[in-house]
Structures are given as C-alpha cells and as structure tokens.
Write a protein that holds these residues in place. Structure first.
Motif, mmCIF file in Angstrom:
data_model
loop_
_atom_site.group_PDB
_atom_site.id
_atom_site.type_symbol
_atom_site.label_atom_id
_atom_site.label_comp_id
_atom_site.label_asym_id
_atom_site.label_seq_id
_atom_site.Cartn_x
_atom_site.Cartn_y
_atom_site.Cartn_z
ATOM 1 N N ALA A 166 0.823 -1.204 0.000
ATOM 2 C CA ALA A 166 0.000 0.000 0.000
ATOM 3 C C ALA A 166 0.857 1.253 0.000
ATOM 4 O O ALA A 166 0.574 2.226 -0.710
ATOM 5 C CB ALA A 166 -0.918 -0.007 1.219
ATOM 6 N N PHE A 167 1.948 1.271 0.773
ATOM 7 C CA PHE A 167 2.871 2.408 0.797
ATOM 8 C C PHE A 167 3.771 2.392 -0.425
ATOM 9 O O PHE A 167 4.039 3.426 -1.041
ATOM 10 C CB PHE A 167 3.728 2.381 2.067
ATOM 11 N N LYS B 290 4.722 5.336 -7.778
ATOM 12 C CA LYS B 290 4.106 6.272 -8.713
ATOM 13 C C LYS B 290 4.771 7.643 -8.647
ATOM 14 O O LYS B 290 4.730 8.406 -9.624
ATOM 15 C CB LYS B 290 2.617 6.405 -8.410
ATOM 16 N N GLU B 291 5.410 7.963 -7.517
ATOM 17 C CA GLU B 291 6.088 9.246 -7.364
ATOM 18 C C GLU B 291 7.517 9.223 -7.892
ATOM 19 O O GLU B 291 8.221 10.228 -7.810
ATOM 20 C CB GLU B 291 6.076 9.654 -5.882
ATOM 21 N N MET C 43 -7.255 2.036 -4.391
ATOM 22 C CA MET C 43 -7.473 2.367 -2.990
ATOM 23 C C MET C 43 -6.733 3.635 -2.577
ATOM 24 O O MET C 43 -7.291 4.504 -1.892
ATOM 25 C CB MET C 43 -7.056 1.190 -2.107
ATOM 26 N N ASN C 44 -5.484 3.775 -3.004
ATOM 27 C CA ASN C 44 -4.706 4.955 -2.604
ATOM 28 C C ASN C 44 -5.272 6.243 -3.200
ATOM 29 O O ASN C 44 -5.188 7.310 -2.588
ATOM 30 C CB ASN C 44 -3.245 4.783 -3.010
ATOM 31 N N GLN D 293 -8.546 6.898 -0.910
ATOM 32 C CA GLN D 293 -8.577 6.622 0.521
ATOM 33 C C GLN D 293 -9.066 7.795 1.369
ATOM 34 O O GLN D 293 -9.688 7.571 2.417
ATOM 35 C CB GLN D 293 -7.205 6.146 1.012
ATOM 36 N N GLY D 294 -8.852 9.032 0.943
ATOM 37 C CA GLY D 294 -9.336 10.174 1.722
ATOM 38 C C GLY D 294 -10.844 10.178 1.852
ATOM 39 O O GLY D 294 -11.392 10.249 2.962
ATOM 40 N N GLU D 295 -11.520 10.074 0.725
ATOM 41 C CA GLU D 295 -12.986 10.094 0.754
ATOM 42 C C GLU D 295 -13.549 8.816 1.363
ATOM 43 O O GLU D 295 -14.571 8.864 2.074
ATOM 44 C CB GLU D 295 -13.538 10.290 -0.658
#
Length: 345
Positions: A94-95, A101-102, A329-330, A333-335
């Motif tokens: 997940a991390f 992607k960054e 999911m990432n 995930q905020g909403e």
C-alpha cells in the motif's frame, strides 16, 4: 540520519576487517547499508540475526533505521527523489505503490536477483517493480471457548448469530482495514471497486470493535470473539494459553505483506540488490519463518513438520491469498476514510 555515529563507524571497520580476514567480498568492505526495519522484536531480530548474516555474506556493515511505512515514506518525501536516505525499502505494498508512482523506485534488474525466479506468483504481482519478501496470511480467528459454531468463511460474520455485536475489525487507518472494505465490496457487490456495496455490508454488521494495530488485546479479554488475524499472531496467542483458532476462509485470505523495492537513486544500489537477493534467499526466508511464523515467499523453502501448525500456509495454499488494486485504494482513501467513519459504529 545518514551520518555515521562512532558505533556505526566501528561496525564498518569491523566488517572491513572481517572481509580481509575471512575473504569476504572486498567490494563491500568498509561500506554501510542503511536498513529500514520495524521496531520491537523485529529490530532485535534484525540486529542479532539477519544483519550479522548479511554482513558475513557481503562484508558490509548494517545501520538499522527503525520505523514503519508511514515514517519511511515521510523521510523519502522530505529528502526527495534525487537524494533518498535509503537504497532500498521493504514495506507494505500500500505504501510502496504510492512511492512507486512518485518515481522513487526503479524497475528491478532481475539479473541481480537470482532468487526472484523461485518466488511464488503471489510475490511477483508488481510486474517486476518489487518483490514480496514477507507474507503474513490473514484468516478468520475465533475464541474456541466462546463460539459454538466455528466460522467457515467471511460471510459467517453476517449469518452466525453468535457473532452479532462481538466482531473485531481493523480500522481504515490500517492497510488491513482497507483490505476489509475491498473484500466486502467483492463479496457483496460486483467486485473490489463496488465500495457502495462494501459499506452497506459493513453497516449491516452492526456495532463492531475497531483497532488500528492490535486486535490481540480485545480477543484475549473476550471483548469480541471473532476477527481477522494473521496466522503467526494466532500461533503466538495459542502458545500463551489463549483458547483460539483460525480458519482459512472459503472466499480467500487477506495478508500483511512486505515488498522489497530498490531506490532509483540509491546511494548504495549494488549493495541494495545484494541485500534484496539475500532477503529472498531460502536462508533468510527460513530464519524469518522460524522467528515470526511468516509464510515463506521463496518456493524452495519447505516448512518443517514441527512448524506446520504455526505456519500452515505454504505451497499451493499461497494461491488462496487475495491481492488488491492499491492504485484504486490509494487514489480514493481520503474520501473512503470519511465514509468509513460515518458508517462503522
């Protein structure tokens, strides 16, 4: 964080001396690899077992950086892609997915990872960008002294009246909580992306007990009688005398994973590859299995008879572990965290 203390300098000198004395690889003599590791028992095991074993193989000293995925991600972002403090990172997918992607990681050079070829398909799900080095399969655990009808699958959480109001779950802050949502979306909707169905299912569960990291206290006290648990933790609780068992749900298992990634601008890239290959080796995998009851991801590791009760998932059973779309999911995930907070009581 990357400056060497006197103790670390002495460790590097000792590694250099060992290389000269025992004929260890001269290329790594005098070098030090920063190894991010979890704290507590994990740090102690790395310090006393894994780090010395790697030093013996490579001639390089090891500097441990204790933390977790959130801390290491923050450290990398603070330093920037061009000057990372680490040469590799092993953390939850997940991390790792977000950092990948960054632009922090490079696609693996598999010519430098011969042990990659022996990994189960589960450990190669990132299309060559990472390799899962540790798996803790998650089943459904229950108190044998407080449950008359043991569960057979996840859907029993909704259908077994014994479980009503006595269910424990990881909350959404934990990666397992996010997996729970995707699992319930898949079970009661069209697929893992049908989160509306997942939240409706969660609402129908009624009151539950949530935890971020530790469900063991709640099930030990009888606050709840059934919950997702990794098999290694159940083994530890059982050895402490708790009447508990865990089943392989018929719909599939979840997992805590640790994915190895190589930093694109690693300060010690060759050493990072050597360490990654060491972690994927049968030797290191067997050490981790015996210490933490994790399921080995290298298919050449055979679970010995005396460990099969504590490490029941290996071989063909690894195919019963579900994997998830962390891009999805990432990005949401905020909403989704807000909806979880409003839905789960």
């Amino acid at each position: 964080m990357t400056a060497m203390t006197r103790r670390q300098m002495l460790a590097a000198m000792a590694a250099s001396s060992a290389a000269a004395t025992f004929g260890l690889p001269a290329r790594a003599a005098g070098k030090s690899l920063v190894v991010p590791t979890l704290g507590g028992a994990w740090e102690q095991f790395w310090r006393t077992e894994l780090a010395p074993a790697f030093t013996a193989k490579s001639g390089a000293a090891v500097t441990l950086d204790t933390g977790n995925g959130r801390v290491w991600s923050a450290n990398l972002r603070a330093a920037g892609v061009a000057k990372p403090p680490y040469s590799f990172l092993m953390t939850n997918e997940a991390f790792a997915n977000s950092l990948r992607k960054e632009g922090f990681f490079e696609k693996l050079d598999l010519s430098k990872l011969p042990n990659y070829a022996d990994l189960y398909p589960l450990a190669k799900k990132t299309d060559g960008w990472g390799a899962i080095a540790m798996v803790s399969p998650i089943g459904l655990a229950y108190r044998t002294d407080m449950v008359k009808t043991p569960p057979k699958g996840w859907k029993d959480l909704w259908t077994n009246p014994e479980f009503k109001g006595r269910i424990g779950l990881y909350n959404f802050a934990n990666t397992a909580g996010k997996m729970e949502l995707m699992l319930f979306s898949k079970l009661f909707g069209k697929d893992q992306y049908d989160v509306d169905a997942g939240f409706k299912a969660l609402e129908k569960l009624g009151p539950i007990i949530q935890a971020d990291f530790n469900l063991s206290t709640g099930i030990a006290s009888g606050e709840f009688v059934v919950a997702p648990f990794d098999f290694g933790e159940v083994a530890r609780l059982r050895k402490q005398g708790l009447p508990i068992d865990v089943i392989i749900p018929e719909e599939g298992m979840l997992m805590f994973d640790q994915t190895l990634n190589i930093l694109a601008n690693a300060p010690e890239k060759e050493l990072a590859y050597e360490y990654a290959n060491f972690m994927l080796s049968p030797e290191a995998q067997a050490l981790l299995m015996k210490q933490f009851y994790v399921s080995p991801t290298n298919s050449k590791v055979v679970v010995p008879a005396d460990l099969k009760a504590d490490v029941p998932i290996s071989g063909a059973q690894m195919d019963n572990i579900l994997t998830w779309d962390w891009d999805f999911m990432n990005s949401k995930q905020g909403e989704l965290a807000e909806v979880w907070a409003k839905t789960v009581k």
